[in-house]
Enzyme design. Structure first.
Site, PDB file in Angstrom:
ATOM      1  N   ASN A 104      34.573  -1.707  21.757  1.00  0.00           N
ATOM      2  CA  ASN A 104      35.575  -2.356  22.200  1.00  0.00           C
ATOM      3  C   ASN A 104      36.532  -3.323  21.360  1.00  0.00           C
ATOM      4  O   ASN A 104      37.703  -3.423  21.682  1.00  0.00           O
ATOM      5  CB  ASN A 104      35.340  -2.760  23.754  1.00  0.00           C
ATOM      6  CG  ASN A 104      36.410  -3.740  24.380  1.00  0.00           C
ATOM      7  OD1 ASN A 104      37.377  -2.965  24.702  1.00  0.00           O
ATOM      8  ND2 ASN A 104      36.400  -5.019  24.333  1.00  0.00           N
ATOM      9  N   VAL A 141      32.417  -7.760  14.027  1.00  0.00           N
ATOM     10  CA  VAL A 141      32.153  -6.348  13.897  1.00  0.00           C
ATOM     11  C   VAL A 141      32.425  -6.092  12.683  1.00  0.00           C
ATOM     12  O   VAL A 141      31.991  -5.088  12.067  1.00  0.00           O
ATOM     13  CB  VAL A 141      32.642  -5.553  14.892  1.00  0.00           C
ATOM     14  CG1 VAL A 141      32.257  -5.861  16.261  1.00  0.00           C
ATOM     15  CG2 VAL A 141      34.341  -5.490  14.925  1.00  0.00           C
ATOM     16  N   SER A 196      42.739   4.561  21.733  1.00  0.00           N
ATOM     17  CA  SER A 196      44.290   4.073  22.342  1.00  0.00           C
ATOM     18  C   SER A 196      44.994   5.166  22.176  1.00  0.00           C
ATOM     19  O   SER A 196      44.903   6.198  21.469  1.00  0.00           O
ATOM     20  CB  SER A 196      44.815   3.140  21.527  1.00  0.00           C
ATOM     21  OG  SER A 196      46.018   2.795  21.784  1.00  0.00           O
ATOM     22  N   LYS A 242      42.727   3.791  15.509  1.00  0.00           N
ATOM     23  CA  LYS A 242      42.215   4.608  16.712  1.00  0.00           C
ATOM     24  C   LYS A 242      42.185   6.173  16.641  1.00  0.00           C
ATOM     25  O   LYS A 242      41.387   6.726  17.335  1.00  0.00           O
ATOM     26  CB  LYS A 242      43.339   4.145  17.693  1.00  0.00           C
ATOM     27  CG  LYS A 242      43.231   2.660  18.127  1.00  0.00           C
ATOM     28  CD  LYS A 242      42.011   2.033  18.530  1.00  0.00           C
ATOM     29  CE  LYS A 242      42.023   0.561  19.012  1.00  0.00           C
ATOM     30  NZ  LYS A 242      40.630   0.091  19.566  1.00  0.00           N
ATOM     31  N   ALA A 276      46.046   4.720  12.600  1.00  0.00           N
ATOM     32  CA  ALA A 276      45.164   5.169  11.652  1.00  0.00           C
ATOM     33  C   ALA A 276      43.729   5.040  12.246  1.00  0.00           C
ATOM     34  O   ALA A 276      42.879   5.752  12.167  1.00  0.00           O
ATOM     35  CB  ALA A 276      45.334   4.492  10.428  1.00  0.00           C
ATOM     36  N   TYR A 331      47.114   0.525  13.084  1.00  0.00           N
ATOM     37  CA  TYR A 331      46.343   0.647  14.625  1.00  0.00           C
ATOM     38  C   TYR A 331      46.198   1.942  14.776  1.00  0.00           C
ATOM     39  O   TYR A 331      45.099   2.460  15.355  1.00  0.00           O
ATOM     40  CB  TYR A 331      47.203  -0.074  15.500  1.00  0.00           C
ATOM     41  CG  TYR A 331      46.254  -0.360  16.937  1.00  0.00           C
ATOM     42  CD1 TYR A 331      45.609  -1.310  17.114  1.00  0.00           C
ATOM     43  CD2 TYR A 331      46.909   0.497  17.941  1.00  0.00           C
ATOM     44  CE1 TYR A 331      45.007  -1.322  18.294  1.00  0.00           C
ATOM     45  CE2 TYR A 331      46.414   0.348  19.200  1.00  0.00           C
ATOM     46  CZ  TYR A 331      45.410  -0.545  19.504  1.00  0.00           C
ATOM     47  OH  TYR A 331      44.698  -0.814  20.566  1.00  0.00           O
TER      48      TYR A 331
HETATM   49  P1  NAP Z   1      41.908  -8.579  23.754  1.00  0.00           P
HETATM   50  O1  NAP Z   1      42.123  -9.035  25.018  1.00  0.00           O
HETATM   51  O2  NAP Z   1      42.562  -9.180  22.615  1.00  0.00           O
HETATM   52  O3  NAP Z   1      40.253  -8.635  23.498  1.00  0.00           O
HETATM   53  C1  NAP Z   1      39.787  -8.066  22.143  1.00  0.00           C
HETATM   54  C2  NAP Z   1      38.683  -9.055  22.069  1.00  0.00           C
HETATM   55  O4  NAP Z   1      37.924  -8.688  20.546  1.00  0.00           O
HETATM   56  C3  NAP Z   1      38.962 -10.586  21.504  1.00  0.00           C
HETATM   57  O5  NAP Z   1      38.213 -11.295  22.201  1.00  0.00           O
HETATM   58  C4  NAP Z   1      38.660 -10.710  20.187  1.00  0.00           C
HETATM   59  O6  NAP Z   1      38.565 -12.029  19.661  1.00  0.00           O
HETATM   60  C5  NAP Z   1      37.765  -9.727  20.036  1.00  0.00           C
HETATM   61  N1  NAP Z   1      37.689  -9.441  18.406  1.00  0.00           N
HETATM   62  C6  NAP Z   1      38.651  -9.362  17.570  1.00  0.00           C
HETATM   63  N2  NAP Z   1      38.194  -9.341  16.185  1.00  0.00           N
HETATM   64  C7  NAP Z   1      36.913  -9.031  16.279  1.00  0.00           C
HETATM   65  C8  NAP Z   1      35.798  -8.942  15.433  1.00  0.00           C
HETATM   66  N3  NAP Z   1      36.132  -8.737  14.090  1.00  0.00           N
HETATM   67  N4  NAP Z   1      34.696  -9.012  16.011  1.00  0.00           N
HETATM   68  C9  NAP Z   1      34.320  -8.925  17.200  1.00  0.00           C
HETATM   69  N5  NAP Z   1      35.306  -9.203  18.243  1.00  0.00           N
HETATM   70  C10 NAP Z   1      36.462  -9.415  17.853  1.00  0.00           C
HETATM   71  O7  NAP Z   1      42.109  -6.992  23.541  1.00  0.00           O
HETATM   72  P2  NAP Z   1      42.143  -5.874  24.920  1.00  0.00           P
HETATM   73  O8  NAP Z   1      43.425  -5.626  25.172  1.00  0.00           O
HETATM   74  O9  NAP Z   1      41.172  -6.174  25.908  1.00  0.00           O
HETATM   75  O10 NAP Z   1      41.523  -4.539  24.172  1.00  0.00           O
HETATM   76  C11 NAP Z   1      40.321  -4.107  24.011  1.00  0.00           C
HETATM   77  C12 NAP Z   1      40.109  -2.796  23.208  1.00  0.00           C
HETATM   78  O11 NAP Z   1      41.122  -1.675  23.869  1.00  0.00           O
HETATM   79  C13 NAP Z   1      40.740  -2.922  21.688  1.00  0.00           C
HETATM   80  O12 NAP Z   1      40.241  -1.935  21.000  1.00  0.00           O
HETATM   81  C14 NAP Z   1      42.072  -2.391  21.936  1.00  0.00           C
HETATM   82  O13 NAP Z   1      42.575  -1.893  20.503  1.00  0.00           O
HETATM   83  C15 NAP Z   1      41.987  -1.307  23.131  1.00  0.00           C
HETATM   84  N6  NAP Z   1      43.187  -0.944  23.659  1.00  0.00           N
HETATM   85  C16 NAP Z   1      44.135  -2.108  24.370  1.00  0.00           C
HETATM   86  C17 NAP Z   1      45.170  -1.652  25.162  1.00  0.00           C
HETATM   87  C18 NAP Z   1      45.996  -2.675  25.576  1.00  0.00           C
HETATM   88  O14 NAP Z   1      47.192  -2.314  26.238  1.00  0.00           O
HETATM   89  N7  NAP Z   1      45.474  -3.848  25.837  1.00  0.00           N
HETATM   90  C19 NAP Z   1      45.595  -0.373  25.066  1.00  0.00           C
HETATM   91  C20 NAP Z   1      44.724   0.726  24.150  1.00  0.00           C
HETATM   92  C21 NAP Z   1      43.648   0.199  23.419  1.00  0.00           C
HETATM   93  P3  NAP Z   1      39.812 -13.016  19.301  1.00  0.00           P
HETATM   94  O15 NAP Z   1      40.664 -13.344  20.411  1.00  0.00           O
HETATM   95  O16 NAP Z   1      39.164 -14.163  18.661  1.00  0.00           O
HETATM   96  O17 NAP Z   1      40.669 -12.464  18.011  1.00  0.00           O
END
Ligand code: NAP
Length: 249
Positions: A82, A56, A146, A162, A160, A158
């Site tokens: 996402n 992305v 987030s 979000k 900044a 992060y």
């Molecule tokens: P996750 O399990 O790490 O999944 C994120 C996915 O995004 C991974 O498959 C990752 O690939 C992919 N990704 C990373 N960089 C990318 C890029 N440049 N282009 C396309 N895909 C990319 O994370 P998650 O916890 O499900 O989080 C999903 C969203 O929710 C994120 O935006 C995160 O900031 C937000 N969030 C998460 C939490 C939490 O507690 N988990 C809380 C608040 C918000 P790689 O594995 O190869 O890097």
């Protein structure tokens, strides 16, 4: 909008919440295009979901991905923005023993902004442009922010990204409402995914103690909020914290 009428892109769909959203949408009858850096992870998604490698943060990648997804889905009327990464670190830190001062690496600041903010912006831009070019309405963009957007120690980059994503949810809703497109955001608290799996057990315990419902969130908890944004045509322009009450404490 009805879920079965969606022709929707989910980014970051190879893992965690993105994989859950893509699977739930597919089960509900939506046409889904899943994008992620992790092409191998995408292959674990159910058959019938369109799967493509996507970075992305790369403009050319985003432009090509959105065009291909719209062609393969037979149109496009929704996006879940996402994809996201963490590269945590204090802005400046002084080691208690040695007195050495260390600083947040510019590369870590930049990469998180590139993926979490520029990436989400490029995805929204291209998807909205595709909807306008084909006179598609209604349309909907769901940004995944987030609760860190309120400020969180060790996460300047992060936070900044979000916070900007939440602010631009309002900006974009103002800009594209006249085209029949809604933009809203869900801001999860801590959710059980690979992103949070490596957390120190003590820090995790301390965090759970501050969550009024007494547990960390699940991807299904966040899906229920995303589903509300997708389905309820009166949800627009705002960011909704979904965190078991953590951010009110
Ligand atoms: P996750 O399990 O790490 O999944 C994120 C996915 O995004 C991974 O498959 C990752 O690939 C992919 N990704 C990373 N960089 C990318 C890029 N440049 N282009 C396309 N895909 C990319 O994370 P998650 O916890 O499900 O989080 C999903 C969203 O929710 C994120 O935006 C995160 O900031 C937000 N969030 C998460 C939490 C939490 O507690 N988990 C809380 C608040 C918000 P790689 O594995 O190869 O890097």
């Amino acid at each position: 909008m009805n879920l079965e009428d969606l022709k929707i892109i989910v980014t970051g769909a190879a893992s965690g919440m993105g994989a859950h959203f893509a699977t739930r949408l597919h089960e509900a009858g939506a046409k889904v295009a899943a994008g992620d850096l992790n092409a191998a992870g995408l292959e674990r998604l159910p058959a019938g979901i369109v799967k493509r490698r996507l970075d992305v943060s790369q403009e050319a990648d985003v432009v090509a991905f959105v065009a291909a997804a719209a062609a393969e889905l037979g149109g496009l009327n929704a996006l879940i923005n996402n994809a996201g990464i963490l590269k945590d670190g204090l802005l400046v830190k002084k080691d208690r023993d040695s007195g050495a001062v260390s600083k947040l690496a510019l590369a870590d600041w930049q990469r998180v902004l590139d993926v979490n903010l520029t990436g989400a912006t490029l995805m929204a831009r291209e998807c909205i442009a595709a909807m306008l070019a084909t006179n598609t309405r209604p349309g909907v963009i769901v940004n995944i922010s987030s609760i860190s957007r309120h400020g969180n120690r060790g996460q300047s980059n992060y936070v900044a990204a979000k916070a900007a994503m939440a602010a631009n949810t309002t900006t974009w809703a103002h800009e594209v409402g006249k085209y029949g497109i809604r933009v809203a955001a869900v801001a999860p608290g801590m959710v059980e995914t690979p992103m949070t799996a490596g957390m120190n057990p003590k820090a995790r315990e301390a965090l759970v103690a501050k969550i009024p419902v007494g547990r960390i969130g699940t991807p299904e908890d966040i899906w229920l909020a995303v589903k509300l944004v997708l389905e309820c045509d009166y949800v627009n322009g705002r960011t909704y914290d979904v965190d078991g009450g953590a951010s009110m404490m």
